[in-house]
Design an enzyme around this catalytic site. Structure first.
Site, PDB file in Angstrom:
ATOM      1  CB  SER A   1      -0.635  -0.407   1.267  1.00  0.00           C
ATOM      2  OG  SER A   1      -1.697  -1.067   1.067  1.00  0.00           O
TER       3      SER A   1
ATOM      4  N   GLY B   1      -7.037  -3.449  -7.971  1.00  0.00           N
ATOM      5  CA  GLY B   1      -7.497  -2.572  -7.573  1.00  0.00           C
ATOM      6  C   GLY B   1      -7.066  -1.043  -6.946  1.00  0.00           C
TER       7      GLY B   1
ATOM      8  NE  ARG C   1     -11.566  -5.560  -5.551  1.00  0.00           N
ATOM      9  CZ  ARG C   1     -10.082  -4.945  -5.522  1.00  0.00           C
ATOM     10  NH1 ARG C   1      -8.717  -6.086  -6.553  1.00  0.00           N
ATOM     11  NH2 ARG C   1      -9.890  -4.566  -4.323  1.00  0.00           N
TER      12      ARG C   1
ATOM     13  CG  ASP D   1      -6.131  -6.292   2.869  1.00  0.00           C
ATOM     14  OD1 ASP D   1      -7.427  -5.874   2.492  1.00  0.00           O
ATOM     15  OD2 ASP D   1      -5.619  -5.323   1.493  1.00  0.00           O
TER      16      ASP D   1
HETATM   17  O1  LIG Z   1      -5.261   1.290  -0.149  1.00  0.00           O
HETATM   18  C1  LIG Z   1      -4.923   0.338  -0.448  1.00  0.00           C
HETATM   19  O2  LIG Z   1      -3.993   0.427   0.011  1.00  0.00           O
HETATM   20  C2  LIG Z   1      -5.417  -0.357  -0.083  1.00  0.00           C
HETATM   21  C3  LIG Z   1      -7.470  -0.489   0.516  1.00  0.00           C
HETATM   22  C4  LIG Z   1      -8.287  -1.635   1.038  1.00  0.00           C
HETATM   23  O3  LIG Z   1      -8.980  -1.326   0.220  1.00  0.00           O
HETATM   24  P1  LIG Z   1     -10.646  -1.058   0.907  1.00  0.00           P
HETATM   25  O4  LIG Z   1     -11.013   0.223   0.993  1.00  0.00           O
HETATM   26  O5  LIG Z   1     -10.926  -1.045  -0.676  1.00  0.00           O
HETATM   27  O6  LIG Z   1     -11.047  -2.053   2.242  1.00  0.00           O
HETATM   28  C5  LIG Z   1      -7.624  -2.687   1.129  1.00  0.00           C
HETATM   29  O7  LIG Z   1      -8.766  -3.942   1.091  1.00  0.00           O
HETATM   30  C6  LIG Z   1      -7.091  -3.031  -0.004  1.00  0.00           C
HETATM   31  O8  LIG Z   1      -5.589  -4.177  -0.523  1.00  0.00           O
HETATM   32  C7  LIG Z   1      -5.521  -2.046  -0.071  1.00  0.00           C
HETATM   33  C1  LIG Z   2      -7.328  -6.076  -1.969  1.00  0.00           C
HETATM   34  C2  LIG Z   2      -6.155  -6.355  -2.569  1.00  0.00           C
HETATM   35  O1  LIG Z   2      -5.407  -4.950  -3.496  1.00  0.00           O
HETATM   36  P1  LIG Z   2      -6.210  -4.699  -4.334  1.00  0.00           P
HETATM   37  O2  LIG Z   2      -7.165  -3.785  -3.894  1.00  0.00           O
HETATM   38  O3  LIG Z   2      -5.455  -3.487  -4.464  1.00  0.00           O
HETATM   39  O4  LIG Z   2      -6.378  -5.026  -5.488  1.00  0.00           O
HETATM   40  C3  LIG Z   2      -5.484  -6.659  -1.354  1.00  0.00           C
HETATM   41  O5  LIG Z   2      -3.893  -6.618  -1.349  1.00  0.00           O
HETATM   42  O6  LIG Z   2      -5.788  -7.335  -0.998  1.00  0.00           O
END
Ligand SMILES: O=C(O)C1=C[C@@H](OP(=O)(O)O)[C@@H](O)[C@H](O)C1
Ligand SMILES: C=C(OP(=O)(O)O)C(=O)O
Length: 424
Positions: free
Chosen positions: A23, A92, A120, A303
């Site tokens: 992150s 994502g 998603r 996570d």
């Molecule tokens: O900003 C980030 O780095 C993340 C935010 C989280 O997602 P959500 O805010 O959609 O839960 C997490 O689950 C993802 O793996 C990383």
């Molecule tokens: C959900 C995750 O990442 P992202 O949302 O960036 O795909 C993850 O690392 O578990």
């Protein structure tokens, strides 16, 4: 890739380094790309997700030069003409952080993705783009945005994904006027919002909370280049931490005590379960202790969900995991995926919407005859590896290559802990 995971004959125990925070690395790369000049980012791991963000930065606005575990990112100060879609792979974060940045480029930008990425939700951005009469076209093949976001007041849901809020935080301060984000409560994954703000602040861009749900983003700001060292990743450390809490003898290095990572909550959760561990600087060492189930709020640390479901099976009594609904919107529906695989091993658990109840049943667990499914989800595969090692079961798991998304070295790094992995 089909692998069989089991504890080594000598049992579990050893030292593992937490990999760099995915992150934080996404954020540092994007801030560096938006700055004018050279930033040096150290302690990087080239997982598929981070590689996607680095490639996108190079395509959009930066010269990127990668080393063994670092990268020089030279922000150009202008956006490059795009000749191909921006491939976000399965990340994502990459997609949602880049959408508002794409709107600064003055050209249509098409994003592509793989796996479940384009399924998603993007509804939060879609609504904002429609309000501003900007192009936002999504299909299974890709997502195209076009047109400039304007500074002003934004109202958006606080509980679909914090990544929308982070995306706006990256882009809006570069516009000439101030913007305000009004987050419709509940605000979940708040720590990720503050992590974005903290990394931005290191690159000279500032925002502030006006109250619990309102963020002020002053306009007319510029990112400044910065040398940035990425912290160790608590989300990933959760896997060896659960193993260490159950088996003892595990030390995890590289965990900064003073961190903005919400997933640092893993240590508090384990302590509440009865885990015994000591911290020396950035290292945490676990001793074996009897564990019992607790009540866990996942709103700020989604996570951790899959590996906490494994933990619940290995605790005495009942573990209840609340506010987990967003787990259904990740690389897989993580609640359904983990329920299916853990039940195949004799686990007793049920879910109701966003609440998961796991019953301690260590003595019932067994290795099923058929392979388990990794659901193309790195956190599912790593959680099943922890189950195999902690419960002493040889588990065969498919889609094992999914670990490449966030921790390509996971199996190699876990080997010195006594986690054996072989091709099945
Ligand atoms: O900003 C980030 O780095 C993340 C935010 C989280 O997602 P959500 O805010 O959609 O839960 C997490 O689950 C993802 O793996 C990383
Ligand atoms: C959900 C995750 O990442 P992202 O949302 O960036 O795909 C993850 O690392 O578990």
């Amino acid at each position: 890739m089909l692998v069989t995971i089991r504890p080594a004959p000598g049992g579990i125990g050893g030292v593992i380094a937490a990999p760099p925070s995915k992150s934080m690395a996404h954020r540092a790369v994007l801030c560096a790309a938006l700055a004018v000049g050279r930033s040096h980012i150290t302690h990087l791991e080239f997982s598929k997700d981070i590689s996607a963000t680095l490639s996108a930065a190079a395509q959009l606005c930066a010269a990127v030069d990668t080393g063994a575990d670092d990268a020089t990112v030279q922000g150009l100060g202008h956006f490059l003409p795009l000749t191909a879609p921006v491939d976000c792979c399965e990340s994502g974060s990459t997609l949602r952080f880049l959408i508002p940045i794409a709107s600064l480029t003055g050209q249509p930008v098409t994003f592509t993705g793989r796996g479940r990425l384009m399924e998603r939700p993007q509804s939060v951005y879609e609504a904002l783009y429609r309000e501003q009469n900007l192009r936002f076209e999504q299909s299974p093949a890709g997502l195209t945005v076009e047109g400039a976001l304007t500074p002003g007041d934004y109202r958006l849901a606080g509980n679909v994904s914090s990544q929308f809020i982070s995306g706006l935080l990256f882009a809006l301060p570069l516009l000439p006027g101030d913007s305000t984000l009004h987050l419709i409560p509940p605000v979940e994954s708040r720590s990720y919002i503050d992590m974005t703000r903290a990394v931005q602040a290191a690159f000279g861009v500032h925002s502030r909370w006006l109250d619990e749900t309102t963020l002020l983003l002053p306009g007319g700001q510029q990112y400044r280049p910065c040398d940035y060292n990425v912290e160790g990743d608590y989300s990933q450390a959760a896997f060896p931490a659960v193993l260490g809490a159950v088996c003892g003898g595990v030390t995890i290095t590289g965990l900064a005590p003073d961190t903005l990572q919400g997933d640092a909550a893993i240590l508090d959760i384990l302590r509440r379960c009865g885990a015994v561990f000591t911290r020396t600087g950035d290292s945490v060492t676990f001793a074996k202790a009897p564990l019992h189930g607790v009540d866990i709020d996942l709103a700020d640390c989604p996570d951790l969900g899959p590996v906490l479901m494994v933990l619940g099976l290995l605790c005495e009594g009942t573990t209840v995991i609340r506010n987990a609904q967003r787990l259904r919107l990740k690389e897989s529906d993580r609640i359904a995926a983990m329920e299916a695989e853990l039940r195949a091993c004799g686990g007793v658990l049920e879910s109701d919407g966003g609440t998961i109840t796991v019953h301690g049943c260590a003595e019932r667990l067994h290795a099923p005859a058929a392979p388990l499914h990794g659901h193309n989800d790195h956190r599912v595969v790593m959680s099943l590896a922890v189950l195999a090692a902690a419960a002493g079961l040889p588990l065969t798991v498919d889609d094992a290559e999914a670990i490449q998304k966030s921790w390509p070295g996971f199996f190699a790094d876990a080997a010195p802990l006594g986690v054996e992995v072989e091709d099945a």
